[in-house]
Write an enzyme that holds these catalytic residues in place. Structure first.
Site, PDB file in Angstrom:
ATOM      1  N   PHE A 213      10.764 -10.099  13.328  1.00  0.00           N
ATOM      2  CA  PHE A 213      11.474 -10.997  14.375  1.00  0.00           C
ATOM      3  C   PHE A 213      12.656 -11.972  13.695  1.00  0.00           C
ATOM      4  O   PHE A 213      13.457 -12.531  14.397  1.00  0.00           O
ATOM      5  CB  PHE A 213      10.423 -12.226  14.567  1.00  0.00           C
ATOM      6  N   GLY A 214      12.633 -11.703  12.324  1.00  0.00           N
ATOM      7  CA  GLY A 214      13.684 -12.466  11.723  1.00  0.00           C
ATOM      8  C   GLY A 214      14.126 -12.317  10.436  1.00  0.00           C
ATOM      9  O   GLY A 214      13.468 -11.596   9.485  1.00  0.00           O
ATOM     10  N   ASP A 215      14.908 -12.758   9.690  1.00  0.00           N
ATOM     11  CA  ASP A 215      15.590 -12.565   8.292  1.00  0.00           C
ATOM     12  C   ASP A 215      14.838 -13.809   7.368  1.00  0.00           C
ATOM     13  O   ASP A 215      14.605 -14.697   8.018  1.00  0.00           O
ATOM     14  CB  ASP A 215      16.836 -12.818   8.323  1.00  0.00           C
ATOM     15  N   LYS A 229      11.830 -18.438   7.381  1.00  0.00           N
ATOM     16  CA  LYS A 229      12.126 -17.211   8.329  1.00  0.00           C
ATOM     17  C   LYS A 229      12.794 -17.639   9.547  1.00  0.00           C
ATOM     18  O   LYS A 229      12.206 -18.492  10.093  1.00  0.00           O
ATOM     19  CB  LYS A 229      10.615 -16.609   8.512  1.00  0.00           C
ATOM     20  N   ASP A 320      -2.449  -6.147  10.370  1.00  0.00           N
ATOM     21  CA  ASP A 320      -1.299  -5.510   9.536  1.00  0.00           C
ATOM     22  C   ASP A 320      -1.475  -5.673   8.014  1.00  0.00           C
ATOM     23  O   ASP A 320      -0.743  -6.024   7.526  1.00  0.00           O
ATOM     24  CB  ASP A 320      -0.194  -6.188  10.060  1.00  0.00           C
ATOM     25  N   ARG A 324       2.431  -4.484   1.449  1.00  0.00           N
ATOM     26  CA  ARG A 324       3.916  -4.923   1.582  1.00  0.00           C
ATOM     27  C   ARG A 324       3.673  -6.408   2.262  1.00  0.00           C
ATOM     28  O   ARG A 324       4.455  -7.204   2.056  1.00  0.00           O
ATOM     29  CB  ARG A 324       4.565  -4.301   2.776  1.00  0.00           C
ATOM     30  N   ASN A 325       2.166  -6.701   2.775  1.00  0.00           N
ATOM     31  CA  ASN A 325       2.217  -7.885   3.408  1.00  0.00           C
ATOM     32  C   ASN A 325       1.327  -8.855   2.459  1.00  0.00           C
ATOM     33  O   ASN A 325       0.796  -9.805   2.621  1.00  0.00           O
ATOM     34  CB  ASN A 325       1.510  -8.147   4.670  1.00  0.00           C
ATOM     35  N   ASP A 338       2.243 -12.782   6.715  1.00  0.00           N
ATOM     36  CA  ASP A 338       2.616 -11.930   7.972  1.00  0.00           C
ATOM     37  C   ASP A 338       1.476 -12.167   8.951  1.00  0.00           C
ATOM     38  O   ASP A 338       0.873 -11.058   9.155  1.00  0.00           O
ATOM     39  CB  ASP A 338       3.187 -10.805   7.720  1.00  0.00           C
TER      40      ASP A 338
END
Length: 454
Positions: A213-215, A229, A320, A324-325, A338
């Site tokens: 959803f965003g950087d 974020k 999820d 990585r999260n 996340d």
């Protein structure tokens, strides 16, 4: 400065651990007081005999007396129910459902078929079904041809329930969707709950990541590093972005990444604690066996399981969970992050895209997600952890993973993985969800192993 009024007669008693946010600046009038600025977050340590005062602690660990009338309790932001929202159904399906009841003013809302990110309002009136496009733009919603702008679908529905205002009729009775429970977030709830941060108080320093959803930027807020974020597409993703924030307002655990606040306006920003060592999979790959010891691995495994046990106790499904999260801070503490896909309760969802190698078979096949499907994902995360960040199911094509798993294939133990940890992986990968361990049981096993790992 406007002096706060004495509202202690109507004020609830705040127990130890309650977070409050300052509504005014307070310089303190004695050495025992805790000075603070408007917007500061304070944790209540204990009440006092005087209901006007509490003992509190700020983010730097400094303690002192806090006047109750200068602060307010930080409140959770809850999703508002949307029983009339049917998601991805076709125009024909909507007409069939409404024609089945044939009551004037019956209505439902669905995703637009032709305009991604927009919605369609379908209403039964005068023997037929009328359809109206709901356009999403600049973080607002409007009915095509209408004059009113709305923050979310709930606000839109409430308006047209009071007044037809250009529609064929007022919205009278919602046609509820069976099964899934959808929700929307009201921006004003973040303000009322004490979660809003002013943009002028936040400095973005450098880009550190990109998400769905965003950087994500490294930032500075009140002289502390934070992660920011920033929403990419206001029109399409604002509600999903705010839903993630709403989930985070209800969570407080040392192994969950904490929400600090939300910046509202033309660009929505989520501000969270900064995790200086990045995500677990990159941490593992960049350091490897020469740096990461068995003690580090069992610490990361236990930290993550403790967070998931907390989510399990709140009946929150992450959906999820993967290395990585998981984020690592400067103290080498692992924290789950996340929450963009997180939801409360056992439930199903339609049309979602999920990482096949991490998702339980029943979730992939039947969209049935639960804390038990999170446990399957946790087993995959443990394999990642002990293989130092390798991609799961090496040498098996992605399209064949589910077939192999259902036929009984399980990944071998990574080199050097303790037997107890691999046994936990195998239990997590039981095809029968009810046979998988709870996070509470898994946490006990890991804590026992942690105590004997040097």
């Amino acid at each position: 400065m406007t002096m706060p009024m004495d509202n202690t007669q109507n004020q609830e008693t705040w127990p130890k651990g309650t977070q409050v946010v300052a509504n005014y600046n307070f310089d303190g009038s004695s050495p025992d007081d805790l000075p603070f600025r408007k917007g500061d977050v304070i944790t209540i340590i204990q009440s006092t005999k005087d209901p006007n005062w509490y003992k509190g602690k700020n983010d730097h660990g400094k303690e002192g007396m806090v006047p109750a009338t200068y602060v307010q309790k930080r409140r959770e932001v809850h999703l508002q129910a949307m029983p009339w929202y049917h998601g991805k159904i076709s125009r024909e399906e909507a007409e069939a459902m409404l024609n089945n009841f044939r009551e004037e003013g019956d209505f439902l809302i669905r995703d637009s078929v032709h305009f991604q990110g927009d919605y369609s309002l379908s209403i039964y009136f005068d023997g037929m079904v009328d359809h109206y496009r709901i356009i999403a733009k600049s973080n607002k919603l409007e009915v095509d041809g209408g004059d009113c702008l709305f923050d979310n679908l709930i606000q839109l529905v409430e308006h047209y329930q009071r007044d037809a205002d250009g529609l064929c009729t007022k919205l009278i009775r919602a046609l509820p969707k069976q099964g899934d429970s959808f929700g929307a977030v009201r921006i004003q709830d973040f303000e009322a709950g004490g979660w809003v941060i002013q943009k002028k108080d936040l400095q973005e320093i450098e880009l550190i990541g990109r998400g769905e959803f965003g950087d994500v930027y490294k930032g500075l807020y009140r002289n502390e590093f934070v992660a920011v974020k920033q929403l990419k597409d206001q029109d399409r993703a604002a509600q999903a972005f705010l839903k993630e924030a709403s989930v985070m307002t209800s969570l407080r655990h040392p192994n969950l990444v904490q929400l600090i606040g939300v910046v509202l306006g033309d660009t929505i920003r989520l501000v969270t604690e900064f995790m200086g060592k990045g995500n677990l999979v990159e941490y593992l790959r960049s350091r490897g066996r020469s740096v990461i010891q068995k003690k580090d691995q069992i610490d990361f495994a236990t930290d993550t399981c403790a967070a998931m046990e907390y989510l399990e106790s709140k009946k929150l499904v992450h959906r999820d969970l993967a290395a990585r999260n998981i984020l690592i801070n400067e103290s080498n503490t692992a924290k789950v992050s996340d929450f963009g896909l997180a939801k409360y309760g056992d439930y199903s969802t339609e049309g979602g895209k999920f990482p096949i190698k991490w998702t339980a078979p029943e979730a992939l096949k039947n969209n049935n997600f639960s804390n038990k499907s999170d446990m399957w994902s946790y087993g995959i995360l443990l394999w990642e952890l002990y293989s130092f960040g390798r991609v799961p199911y090496p040498r098996i094509p992605l399209a064949d993973v589910v077939m192999h798993v259902e036929k009984g294939y399980r990944m071998e133990a990574p080199e050097g993985c303790p037997k107890q940890v691999y046994n936990l992986m195998l239990k997590a990968w039981n095809l029968n969800p009810s046979e998988r361990p709870t996070f509470k049981d898994a946490l006990q096993e890991l804590q026992n192993l942690r105590a004997t790992t040097v």
